[in-house]
Design an enzyme around this catalytic site. Structure first.
Site, PDB file in Angstrom:
ATOM      1  N   ILE A 182       0.823  -1.223   0.000  1.00 44.33           N
ATOM      2  CA  ILE A 182       0.000   0.000   0.000  1.00 44.33           C
ATOM      3  C   ILE A 182       0.854   1.270   0.000  1.00 44.33           C
ATOM      4  CG2 ILE A 182      -1.809  -1.229   1.324  1.00 44.33           C
ATOM      5  CD1 ILE A 182      -1.512   1.227   3.340  1.00 44.33           C
ATOM      6  N   LYS A 183       2.139   1.172   0.268  1.00 51.40           N
ATOM      7  CA  LYS A 183       2.965   2.388   0.387  1.00 51.40           C
ATOM      8  C   LYS A 183       3.183   3.023  -0.995  1.00 51.40           C
ATOM      9  CE  LYS A 183       2.862   1.188   4.541  1.00 51.40           C
ATOM     10  NZ  LYS A 183       3.464   1.184   5.828  1.00 51.40           N
TER      11      LYS A 183
END
Ligand SMILES: *Cc1c(COP(=O)(O)O)cnc(C)c1O
Length: 383
Positions: A182-183
């Site tokens: 998700i980063k």
């Protein structure tokens, strides 16, 4: 209603990156090697850091830092409770005591003002978080750490590519980055420990691979002796070349990802301006470059006539995914039981923990996706 589910986050992987990973798979060397070394070099150069050690996660980086500093029983580490629980878990697993600094109510950042009263003669380390991709106000925090001779390490998990006063996060001391899917950029799972302290980098490099002075690549490919010995017990936290080569591709596109995230965030701000039940986080007014990792809003449950959790469930029914970043660490089951004395003492953290919700934000989203999210929010709120 949208025909397809819009997740709150989604990685952007290119065909070139898939090809590069495939090449590594075919190459005969898939674990830590030349690609990991190149990734360390490129990422630390991008940040302006003295050097970097590629790891299997940011959590591993935090664990190794605590080990390297010898932080344990009787020591205190100051960090916000509004963070990913991994930091707090690592502190506790080392036998040390987490001390939670409250945060700014509208940026979710730990500030020098909130940190200072938490400092005692046992404080060994301070870990501010660059929240949601904005930069924490580092000058006053750095001054405080220098004054009191306390080590400072920045949690840069949200902040690859973010800048504070024209300087990239990672360029000023020690910072830990995450490449979880998700980063802002991903290696599948992965992390980078950046620092300007060569001795600390050496220790981290040793501890991440069994406590040997060298790793398998050094021994097999760099003409080093295969008879490496354990210098001190270490861990197994290295990043594979399969992951590192993905990171190299992602790093090249990071600035493009951030530009896209910035445009989408601006559209959210514009469209949400009239929705009184919802207030986005404030953007800090000091000089910084926002990496727009997350677009977080706070729901006024009373005005909305529904709880945050109902709001999220109603959005999900209508094909809009959301997340919570984060439930305050001290509000979670284990820490509620073991840190009773902290409950009720962090007003801004607790206020936000009950209200925050992350809306979909990722580079492949279209303007229409943002419009869908806001339209659906208005529908759920019966506006
Ligand atoms: C994701 C995250 C971490 C941990 O990163 P991993 O690579 O998953 O270990 C740490 N801190 C914050 C603020 C994060 O969001």
């Amino acid at each position: 209603m949208r025909a397809t589910f819009l997740p709150f986050s989604q990685p952007s992987i290119s065909e070139e990156e898939i090809d590069a990973v495939t090449q590594v798979l075919r190459s005969g060397w898939i674990t830590t090697g030349a690609k990991a070394a190149a990734f360390e070099d490129s990422f630390s150069r991008y940040c302006g850091a003295g050097g970097g050690v590629a790891l299997c996660s940011a959590t591993a980086g935090m664990h190794l830092l605590l080990e390297a500093l010898g932080i344990g029983l009787g020591d205190e580490v100051i960090t916000p409770s509004m963070t990913w629980v991994s930091t707090v878990n690592m502190i506790v697993l080392r036998g040390a005591t987490p001390v939670f600094a409250d945060i700014d109510r509208h940026t979710l950042m730990a500030t020098a003002e909130h940190i200072e009263p938490c400092i005692t003669e046992r404080t060994r380390l301070i870990v501010p978080v660059h929240f949601a991709g904005a930069a924490a106000d580092m000058d006053p925090i750095r001054r405080l750490c220098t004054e009191k001779s306390i080590t400072l390490a920045e949690d840069g998990a949200h902040a690859a590519g973010a800048e504070y006063k024209k300087t990239k996060i990672g360029a000023s001391g020690t910072a830990i980055f995450s490449f979880h899917p998700i980063k802002n950029m991903t290696t599948g799972e992965g992390g980078m420990f950046c620092s300007n302290d060569p001795a600390l980098l050496n220790t981290i490099r040793r501890l991440k691979f069994h406590g040997l002075g060298v790793d398998a690549y050094d021994r097999n490919s760099q003409g080093r002796s295969p008879q490496a010995e354990v210098l001190e017990p270490g861990f197994k936290y290295n990043l594979t070349d399969m992951a590192a080569v993905l990171g190299l591709g992602q790093l090249q596109r990071l600035d493009g990802f951030i530009a896209r995230r910035t445009a989408l965030a601006a559209r959210y701000h514009e469209l949400l301006a009239g929705v009184d039940e919802i207030s986005p986080l404030a953007v800090p007014s000091y000089d910084m470059r926002h990496a727009w990792h997350l677009f977080i809003v706070r729901l006024d449950a009373e005005r909305a006539g529904m709880s945050r959790n109902t709001f999220m469930a109603e959005l999900k029914k209508r094909n809009i995914g959301t997340g919570i970043h984060f439930l305050a660490a001290h509000s979670q089951k284990y820490y509620r039981a073991t840190m009773q004395h902290v409950q009720g003492t962090l007003p801004n953290t607790e206020w936000n923990s009950e209200r925050i919700c992350s809306l979909p934000l990722f580079p492949a989203m279209t303007e229409e996706d943002v419009d869908d999210v806001v339209e659906t929010i208005k529908e759920v709120l019966k506006k």
